[in-house]
Scaffold this active site. Structure first.
Site, PDB file in Angstrom:
ATOM      1  N   GLY A  41     -35.564 -17.499  -2.339  1.00  0.00           N
ATOM      2  CA  GLY A  41     -36.114 -16.879  -3.780  1.00  0.00           C
ATOM      3  C   GLY A  41     -35.263 -16.286  -4.341  1.00  0.00           C
ATOM      4  O   GLY A  41     -34.661 -16.076  -5.447  1.00  0.00           O
ATOM      5  N   ASN A 182     -41.883 -30.966  -2.733  1.00  0.00           N
ATOM      6  CA  ASN A 182     -41.182 -32.103  -2.356  1.00  0.00           C
ATOM      7  C   ASN A 182     -41.697 -33.180  -2.144  1.00  0.00           C
ATOM      8  O   ASN A 182     -42.678 -33.091  -1.458  1.00  0.00           O
ATOM      9  CB  ASN A 182     -39.412 -31.911  -1.986  1.00  0.00           C
ATOM     10  CG  ASN A 182     -39.398 -32.044  -0.119  1.00  0.00           C
ATOM     11  OD1 ASN A 182     -40.547 -32.172   0.743  1.00  0.00           O
ATOM     12  ND2 ASN A 182     -38.542 -31.340  -0.232  1.00  0.00           N
ATOM     13  N   ALA A 242     -29.795 -26.763  -2.597  1.00  0.00           N
ATOM     14  CA  ALA A 242     -30.950 -25.707  -3.358  1.00  0.00           C
ATOM     15  C   ALA A 242     -30.806 -26.795  -4.541  1.00  0.00           C
ATOM     16  O   ALA A 242     -31.338 -25.499  -6.156  1.00  0.00           O
ATOM     17  CB  ALA A 242     -29.598 -24.953  -4.194  1.00  0.00           C
ATOM     18  N   ALA A 243     -31.006 -27.550  -4.948  1.00  0.00           N
ATOM     19  CA  ALA A 243     -31.118 -28.515  -5.968  1.00  0.00           C
ATOM     20  C   ALA A 243     -32.950 -28.420  -6.224  1.00  0.00           C
ATOM     21  O   ALA A 243     -33.174 -28.173  -7.629  1.00  0.00           O
ATOM     22  CB  ALA A 243     -31.498 -29.795  -6.142  1.00  0.00           C
ATOM     23  N   GLY A 244     -33.657 -28.206  -5.433  1.00  0.00           N
ATOM     24  CA  GLY A 244     -34.870 -27.847  -5.568  1.00  0.00           C
ATOM     25  C   GLY A 244     -35.274 -26.575  -6.088  1.00  0.00           C
ATOM     26  O   GLY A 244     -36.272 -26.544  -7.727  1.00  0.00           O
ATOM     27  N   ASP A 245     -34.383 -25.604  -5.690  1.00  0.00           N
ATOM     28  CA  ASP A 245     -34.836 -24.413  -6.055  1.00  0.00           C
ATOM     29  C   ASP A 245     -34.088 -24.232  -7.888  1.00  0.00           C
ATOM     30  O   ASP A 245     -34.926 -23.382  -8.765  1.00  0.00           O
ATOM     31  CB  ASP A 245     -33.706 -23.206  -4.902  1.00  0.00           C
ATOM     32  CG  ASP A 245     -34.274 -22.855  -3.917  1.00  0.00           C
ATOM     33  OD1 ASP A 245     -36.031 -23.090  -4.298  1.00  0.00           O
ATOM     34  OD2 ASP A 245     -33.494 -22.833  -2.920  1.00  0.00           O
ATOM     35  N   GLY A 280     -22.992 -26.117  -2.432  1.00  0.00           N
ATOM     36  CA  GLY A 280     -22.853 -24.817  -2.442  1.00  0.00           C
ATOM     37  C   GLY A 280     -24.416 -24.736  -2.708  1.00  0.00           C
ATOM     38  O   GLY A 280     -25.095 -25.663  -3.887  1.00  0.00           O
ATOM     39  N   SER A 284     -23.462 -23.483  -7.348  1.00  0.00           N
ATOM     40  CA  SER A 284     -23.736 -25.429  -8.093  1.00  0.00           C
ATOM     41  C   SER A 284     -24.515 -25.235  -9.650  1.00  0.00           C
ATOM     42  O   SER A 284     -24.705 -25.702  -9.971  1.00  0.00           O
ATOM     43  CB  SER A 284     -24.792 -25.854  -6.591  1.00  0.00           C
ATOM     44  OG  SER A 284     -25.617 -25.496  -6.462  1.00  0.00           O
TER      45      SER A 284
END
Length: 328
Positions: A41, A182, A242-245, A280, A284
């Site tokens: 979140g 994903n 956290a790439a998807g976030d 991170g 990032s």
């Protein structure tokens, strides 16, 4: 500015960097350790704020040092935290192992997040004045459902990231406008490993789906439209946490600004591609200016953007926005 409310988790990420993740019963020597703010979140809130959104966070932190740091990190990113309550006990934590290929594995301890079971005073207004509500599944399902139903009642677009993946009640799916799993989550929800087939099955429950498929990019599907695939920029991944976030936060900002879906997907993919080149979670995530510049470079390069500089002596694979793990 695009108004976005996030109802979701806040965790402190305890990140160990290792050459290779340990097998069961194995001990390995790591090369670095970091303690950084995370939680799906909070990550999506920061990503949206850095992408240019006006973001409000609804969540919970513990009455501990981590809670103070988590609140401060959100505020520093420009996220409104009046809806972030402090509860007795510990804040949520995520214990993350990142290998030299950029992959990660995560164990989540919910902590304060588990105590957020529904909406409280002021939350309905925070949701009602937004253009979009971002949801994930690191809070109790009762809170997620309450948020989705509130958004539906006020005509607010609801975007759900179904992670960590679990069976979704029909009442929740009926209140979701855009589902962003994903490829592994899509397969778990549908029993179908082919992303195109999985997207078609998910459209029985929700009107729009975006499935992230790592280096292959993203697949968009909507009722009554042909599926659309947007390839991922080719970069060298250092840390996919956290790439998807990052992708979701940037995508919702772009859609809220009225950009056509293909353009919004491409822009969000550039944001995610920047994030995997840095270690991170929230640290990032790129700013809007950085994403705009990277996207422009990509459009001006025949074969897509060149790989960015490796900020780590152990570069990994080419990667897109898919691998997010369970938490961060």
């Amino acid at each position: 500015m695009t108004a976005i409310t996030v109802l979701g988790s806040t965790n402190m990420d305890l990140v160990a960097y290792v050459p290779k993740a340990p097998r069961l019963g194995e001990t390995v020597t790591g090369r670095a350790f970091r303690t950084v703010p995370g939680g799906k979140g909070a990550n999506q809130a920061v990503a949206a704020a850095r992408s240019g959104g006006e973001v409000v966070m609804i969540g919970a932190v513990g009455a501990d040092e981590f809670g103070v740091r988590l609140r401060s990190a959100l505020a520093s990113a420009g996220v409104e935290t009046a809806g972030l309550r402090t509860v007795e006990g510990a804040s949520g934590t995520a214990h993350i192992t990142v290998d030299d290929e950029g992959g990660n594995s995560i164990i989540v301890i919910p902590g304060a997040n588990a105590l957020l079971t529904g909406l409280e005073a002021g939350d309905e207004a925070r949701i009602a004045r937004a253009g979009s509500l971002l949801l994930q599944l690191e809070l109790p399902l009762s809170a997620v459902l309450a948020g989705a139903l509130c958004a539906r009642a006020h005509g607010v677009r609801t975007v759900l990231t179904p992670a960590p993946v679990q069976p979704l009640p029909a009442e929740l799916l009926a209140a979701v406008d855009l589902l962003v799993p994903n490829e592994h989550e899509a397969a778990a929800l549908t029993g179908l490993t082919d992303p195109v087939q999985a997207a078609g099955a998910l459209l029985d429950d929700v009107p729009e789906v975006v499935i992230t498929v790592g280096a292959a990019g993203v697949l968009y599907a909507a009722r009554g439209r042909e599926p659309l695939t947007v390839p991922a920029p080719r970069v060298r991944a250092v840390d996919t946490t956290a790439a998807g976030d990052t992708f979701v936060g940037a995508l919702v900002v772009a859609l809220g600004e009225g950009r056509p879906v293909p353009e919004a997907l491409r822009w969000a993919s550039y944001a995610a591609a920047l994030s995997v080149q840095r270690p991170g979670a929230q640290d990032s995530m790129p700013t809007r200016t950085e994403t705009d510049a990277f996207a422009l470079a990509g459009r001006n390069t025949e074969n897509g953007p060149p790989p960015g500089p490796d900020p780590d002596p152990h570069p990994g694979r080419a990667s897109g926005p898919e691998p997010d793990g369970a938490s961060s």
